[in-house]
Design an enzyme around this catalytic site. Sequence first.
Site, short mmCIF file in Angstrom:
data_model
loop_
_atom_site.label_atom_id
_atom_site.label_comp_id
_atom_site.label_asym_id
_atom_site.label_seq_id
_atom_site.Cartn_x
_atom_site.Cartn_y
_atom_site.Cartn_z
N LYS A 148 0.80 -1.22 0.00
CA LYS A 148 0.00 0.00 0.00
C LYS A 148 0.83 1.28 0.00
O LYS A 148 0.34 2.34 -0.39
CB LYS A 148 -0.94 0.00 1.20
CG LYS A 148 -2.13 -0.94 1.08
CD LYS A 148 -3.17 -0.41 0.10
CE LYS A 148 -4.48 -1.19 0.19
NZ LYS A 148 -5.53 -0.62 -0.67
N SER A 196 0.65 -9.76 -0.75
CA SER A 196 0.44 -8.32 -0.65
C SER A 196 0.88 -7.68 0.66
O SER A 196 1.08 -6.47 0.72
CB SER A 196 -1.02 -7.98 -0.93
OG SER A 196 -1.87 -8.70 -0.05
#
Length: 316
Positions: free
Chosen positions: A48, A303
């Site tokens: 992110k 992720s």
Amino acid sequence: MVTLDDIKAAQKRLAGVTFHTPLIPCPKAAGVEAYFKPESLQPIGSFKIRGAYNCIAAMPEAQRAQGVIAYSSGNHAQGVAYAARLLGLKAVIVMPNNAPKVKVEATQGYGAEVVFYDPATQKREEVAARLMQGQNWTLVPPFNDPYVIAGQGTIGLEIYEDLPEVELALVPVGGGGLLSGIATALKSLKPSIKVIGVEPELAADAQESFRSGKIVEITAAQAGRTIADGTRTLSLGDLTFAQIRHYVDDIITVSEAEIRDAVRRLALNAKLTIEPSGALTYAAFLHHQPELPKASKVVMVLSGGNIEPELLKELL
């Protein structure tokens, strides 16, 4: 539509801020050349930071100096807080009151002000809008933004640079920023690459949207059932949906038991500490081979690795 040029511009902004994460061979891949791309190695433990920093850095200096606000269950919160600290900005983050403690503490540790809301009775967008009244803060969306999508797409550039022969990429999907960015990069560089999104079957709005051709929204109660807290978004965004429809080959789902199994195997066999949302791709690789395109060279994007210690203990 976000383009390859947008993603290359994001890569330049991110130079010196994010890591070019490596491709790590997957153990016991049964004759397939398979690799993990662990975004858990980023400064905030998640991909992110790529989209958050790119979005904020692309703002006019006078605009971003007023401060930024974001809403997130954890990893985007950390990305915005970390980026704001690097750039010397005020950051306010709206987080659900059931967000993982490890993510809340990290967000606060980067200097952001955290405002909690109840996802069962409140919408985070409305909470953020109320806080913005009378302020000049700029909203940094968690996924439905061209600069955020382009930032996440830099992962695709790195995959292709390290393994141009890649045939299949497996990517987690929640709001779609990661999947749409990576798919755009890889398909623009090599159209023959297959890109498959993976999400929990208990929060399968992206798969239903992809297959029905229209954005499907689920409830907070439905989304909250999955252990993969990073994918508890209620729907894709209009921008991410457009990119996904254009570039992605399919979206498949995995069960909660399969996610748990993948987290455990990553820790014990691959020596990688990965959160449930990040382990979706390995769960698909382990348990859903018949649904995947045939490929001899596969990359699984992991992720993030911001998992609660108690949850990790339970899964192990």
